[in-house]
Design a protein around this motif. Sequence first.
Motif: not given
Lengths: 141, 832
Positions: A94-96, B183-187, B218, B222, B225
């Motif tokens: 979920i974090r990713l 991380t770069p791909t994280g939210r 989750l 979401r 974002e």
Amino acid sequence: MPKRVLVIDDALIMRMRIKEIALESGWEIAGEATNGEQGLALYQELRPDLVTLDIVMPKMDGVAALRQIRELDPAAKVVMVSAVDQKGKLAECIRLGAMDFIVKPFDKARLQGFFVKYGRDADSAATARIREANAREEQAT
Amino acid sequence: MNDEFDFSTGLPSSEMSQYLQLFLDETSEQLDALVESLLVLESHPTDAEQLNEAFRLIHSIKGSAGMMGLDGITVLTHHLENHFERLRSGLQTLDERALGLILRCIDFLRECNRRLRAGTPLASAPELLDELNGLAVAPEGGLPTPTPAAAQPPAPSVAAVVSSAEPEPVVLAAVVPAPTASTPTGRGPVTVASHDVDYLIVVTFEPELPLADLKAELVLARLAEIAAVRETWPLRDELANVSALTTLQVLLSSDHPETELRSAADVDGVRAVEAVAGAREFLELEPSESAEPKATAPTAAPTAAVAWVSAAPQIASAEAVTVPVADHVEDRSAHIAVADVVTPTAVAEASGAEPRSRVAETVRVDIGRLDRLMNLAGELVVNKARFVQIARQMSPVFKKTGAAGRVRSFGDSMRRALQLMKTQAAAHSGESAANWDSQIQELEAGIEALEEQSRLWEASRRSFTQFHEAIDQMSRVSNSLQRGVLETRMVPVAPLFNRFKRVVRDISLELGKRVNLEIHGEHTELDKRMIDELGDPLVHLVRNAIDHGIESSEVRRRAGKPETGAIRLSAAHSGNNVLISVADDGGGIPVEKVRRRIVERGLVAESVAEGLSEREVVDFIWHPGFSTADAVSDISGRGVGMDIVKTRIAELNGTIEIEHVAGAGTTFTIRLPLTLAIIHSLLFRLRHGVFAVPIDNVREIVSVPVKQVVSIHGRQTFEVRGEFIPLVDIDEIFDWHKTQYQYPGSVSRTAESVGDRWNVVILQSSEKTMGLKVNELQGGQDIVIKSLAENFVHIRGLSGASILGDGSVCLLLDVAAAIALAAGRGKKNREE
């Protein structure tokens, strides 16, 4: 145009089930992979609308695959399909940036509902964006 | 899921029954792989890679069983998985007891598969579960078994509630993830802009949703974002402690439209999403009735509410939020720049490892379908043979090339003759002239008809050439088709061989012998059906090799051999055959002991036994009821193994041979045809019709002068290069001369000598030979074998039948049985 899903799972039976339900829900199968490594390569090649991703897999597990897929395409839509006891890893997913997760074993109605939801969901978000853009233009003029 | 699960009701749910075959195939392979992992782990118990692999396999079986609704298997694999989790995390090490237990669990799972295949109810194995639970009691004082999160007891301690009541850190941490964790791909969180609107989002989850707390996480992730999440209820840190979480309330600011916020919150498992827009002061965020953690301490909710209220003012300060966010965003873009450079190579490597197989999957096909396909391909080959035969019969008609030209010149000379006749006829008159005319007309019509026929014949000749080409084409296609179908049935022997790692381990443990298994040629391919049938015979041979072949380590040491014995299992191609051998480096076959034993067993008289050659003595190993073991062990030595091995191999049209060197070891070599379905055969004609024998059984074909046939002990015998070989007639094998049916013109013998010589085919099987008189040899041919037992009745001495090009049936001799039959009949006849 039907949306396309890439199914990544090391268990044949899981892939069969997910594919079957996706097809019934009006999706197209972009491809399938049996491990993260293969899944990542296929993601790059196929650029599907959605990925279903298992967590415990050989070669490259779902967490690593998710990380790399999201690195490759920050807009990638990835759904984790995992057993309930992988909670720690699910939280990491979920974090990713996993867009959702489904707990195994799932019943048909759940996955069906899921595919219907996301088959429609992206559409409505897109329409919303268009509507919003139109509204802004109107304001500008 | 709990321990007192009732195994007896564990049949797959009806909706999933269509997947049963897949489930069985896949899990069988996974169980095989699991055993392999375990065997590695046995010698390297902390091998992380193998522990992971074993864990993954069990996890995968559990998942599939769960989908199938096979709860008994799910429960057992769940417990196994738990144990591997402990092993993986290093809390426990794999010991002998656990290994034995896990192997027994695998056996049980195999038994489950067998029952599922047979459609019988699954057995129960409460003792396995108990023992697995026993393993969990680690010396460290007992580890908690990872239980599903949904079942996790909630009840947050008072201390936890109190600590979460500390205002600032809790809520801030929830809104802004620490930069290090992302991380770069994280939210990435969204910065709060001035024109943002505040919303209250209320998410209702399905009742009893598994991992509802994660779903809530989750939803928050979401939402984060596209919105700045300000407050949540329950508090983010407490989500995991709330039992039966059904409602999540989120206060946030966002410039995205409400529909997007709704769809971001609407994940799987969410029943409803409500969104209310308005100024924050008007939005109330209160614990709703349904979300109240009923099962927890009643003080928890009010305390949280207090914490909430006290936290609110802190968050309202915008700077406190935006500062860390800005840091984070910078950090993030730097990551992306690096990632852009790195990604293509990383992906290229990944895709290079697994070449672009779109769906890298084999298709599992019911072997019955392959059999039918094989049969049809066989029919096609038979039909092709008929075409070839018909074409051959037609070819003399079309081969005479000059024929059309001759007809034409014949026509021309006839016309010239007619011209002469016409001038002659002109000299006549009256009735005679009319006679001439009608004669001439008749001849002219005849010539025309002849020429017309010749033209047609010429056209047919061209068509015939095309017909030939078409047959050639069809032959190529049907041969390729047949080869293709054959290849689909071919699978490597590796899975079969790998099973023996376990077999060897178990037997050597039981017998207290140290044995290494070597596997060679495991990629050799063989007909699937054959591989299925080979398992049992090979197990017998391997057991026998360990039990009787390999000596005790003491004996080995004294003989100067390594104390650990070796069993070598190998497979290789040899022409149209596959050779599979089981070799040991043990003591070889104790010939004198065998000789004594066959006398003791009353198999032959002592005087006879003394005269037997070493090879003849060794051959008694195949005799039913023979055993040399001093003590009847559990593993072999019951004397029921070797004769069955031989029968089973013979049923596969194979042969088995023994080679042994005293003190150095024994090798059993099984020779099998590549497939059961097609056999390259020698065809020959007897008065009854055409017969075939597998070409592998034909040693040579000789022409024997009738005068050289001598009678030894009442049996016809002839000599080839100093070797005396019994000569038999097909009637002697099948006793046909005693039947009522008389073939037209047949005398007492069905085969006839050609001039003063016999055509004799010398047949061979397991070093026994026999000469068979034949009328006419027809050459070699691949024939498609049909079972006599399935279509008619089983006849000893015949292993099947085939349909030939001319549509007639050809019988295939089972050479081993035929030799035995002939020998038996010869003996009986002499006794009479």
